[in-house]
Design an enzyme around this catalytic site. Structure first.
Site, PDB file in Angstrom:
ATOM      1  N   LYS A 177       0.838  -1.208   0.000  1.00  0.00           N
ATOM      2  CA  LYS A 177       0.000   0.000   0.000  1.00  0.00           C
ATOM      3  C   LYS A 177       0.872   1.257   0.000  1.00  0.00           C
ATOM      4  CE  LYS A 177      -3.857  -2.455   2.007  1.00  0.00           C
ATOM      5  NZ  LYS A 177      -4.655  -2.873   3.139  1.00  0.00           N
TER       6      LYS A 177
ATOM      7  N   GLN B  19      -5.029  -1.894   9.299  1.00  0.00           N
ATOM      8  CA  GLN B  19      -4.891  -3.190   8.630  1.00  0.00           C
ATOM      9  C   GLN B  19      -5.515  -4.306   9.480  1.00  0.00           C
ATOM     10  OE1 GLN B  19      -3.499  -3.644   5.472  1.00  0.00           O
ATOM     11  NE2 GLN B  19      -4.269  -5.725   5.704  1.00  0.00           N
TER      12      GLN B  19
ATOM     13  N   ASP C 238     -11.254   2.388   3.480  1.00  0.00           N
ATOM     14  CA  ASP C 238     -11.562   0.965   3.348  1.00  0.00           C
ATOM     15  C   ASP C 238     -13.058   0.750   3.166  1.00  0.00           C
ATOM     16  OD1 ASP C 238      -9.425  -0.749   3.192  1.00  0.00           O
ATOM     17  OD2 ASP C 238      -9.106  -0.881   5.362  1.00  0.00           O
TER      18      ASP C 238
END
Ligand code: NAP
Length: 294
Positions: free
Chosen positions: A59, A103, A126
């Site tokens: 990322k 995460q 997200d």
């Protein structure tokens, strides 16, 4: 006849180039403007899960490729929930940060829902915040989870018609199956979600014009699950007995039956990080627009 291979790699590199062009032009338009803040993404990594570390590294590399600033926050696996919440609160208020992601998976003592809900919905790149999830199911503009959005983008960019098609999604997770069902419904597909308690799974899948596998079981979807001429999207990322990355679909069989198929690797997985970049830019635009109005 062999299926058309839908290359996530090619589609993702095209989207990344577009994002980079937009950010480059944003930066050049603002040269000499001391108040200008470029798009920024904060990534929180908790613990030392090797898989998560690789995802976070990918990322950050993607950010640097397209010109997004990235801020990494690594916390030990024995961190308290309050410590994470206080970092999120700080990032929610930081004007340099337009996207925040934590995460997953989190250590067991941390409540995933409370972490996800603490991220500002505007910075929730997200798309896991309950407000964004609600907006998605209402068909409203919002930040959408990256993997399912990547699947839909792949279909659209490949010129595959979704409207009116029968779509079967195997897997009902909050991060893939459920949001993908909402997205496909919003695109006017007739959607069925299947899971481990579904009866006659094979027959159900064989009715699909678009079959999506998001199960987490290597090669589970054999040729018998696939209707001739169907489009097959393989979300699965698994390791086989030789430690090779494989999807949920038995590719060698499926490729003989399907009209189009996404490979693993080089399919949905590559799209996920690219959509994260797209979501970060979208969050940035949303925040900048709001600031202009106040
Ligand atoms: P998950 O949370 O474990 O969900 C798996 C789903 O598959 C569940 O709904 C489960 O049903 C269903 N399932 C399991 N066994 C089944 C069976 N025998 N028959 C029918 N359904 C069955 O997994 P996930 O997070 O959605 O991930 C799914 C896969 O996608 C994994 O391989 C993961 O690594 C991969 N993934 C890839 C990306 C990417 O970027 N490409 C992103 C996320 C995930 P129940 O609900 O009944 O248990």
């Amino acid at each position: 006849m062999s299926a058309v291979i839908i290359s996530g790699k090619d589609i993702a590199s095209r989207i990344r180039a577009e994002i980079k062009t937009e950010i480059d032009s944003l930066k050049s338009r603002n040269e000499g403007n001391n108040d200008f803040i470029p798009p920024g993404l904060a990534v929180i990594l908790i613990g030392d899960d090797p898989g998560s570390k690789i995802y976070v590294r990918n990322k950050r590399t993607a950010c640097s490729d397209v010109g997004i600033r990235s801020f990494a926050y690594e916390m030990d696996s024995d961190v308290t929930e309050n410590q994470i919440l206080s970092l999120i609160d700080q990032l929610n208020r930081d004007p340099n940060v337009h996207g925040i992601l934590c995460q997953l998976p989190l250590p067991e003592h941390i409540d995933e829902y409370s972490i996800i809900s603490a991220i500002s919905p505007q910075k929730d790149v997200d798309g896991f915040h309950p407000i964004n999830k609600g907006l998605l199911s209402m068909g409203k503009n919002c930040l959408v989870p990256c993997t399912p959005l990547g699947c839909v983008e792949m279909l659209k960019i490949s010129g595959i018609e979704i409207s009116g098609k029968d779509c079967v999604i195997v897997g009902r997770s909050n991060i893939v199956g459920k949001p993908l069902a909402s997205l496909m419904l919003n695109e006017n597909a007739t959607v069925t979600i299947a899971h481990s308690k579904t009866r006659n799974l094979k027959e159900l899948c064989r009715k699909a014009d678009i079959l999506v596998a998001a199960i987490g079981k290597c090669g589970f979807i054999t040729g018998e699950f696939i209707k001739k001429g169907a489009v097959v999207i393989d979300v699965g990322i698994n390791r086989d007995e030789n430690n090779k990355v494989r999807g949920d679909v038995l590719f060698d069989e499926a490729v003989q039956i399907a009209a189009a198929i996404t490979p693993v690797p080089g399919g949905v997985g590559v799209m996920t990080t690219t959509i994260l970049m797209k979501n970060t830019l979208k969050a940035y635009r949303g925040i900048i627009e709001k600031e202009k109005q106040t």
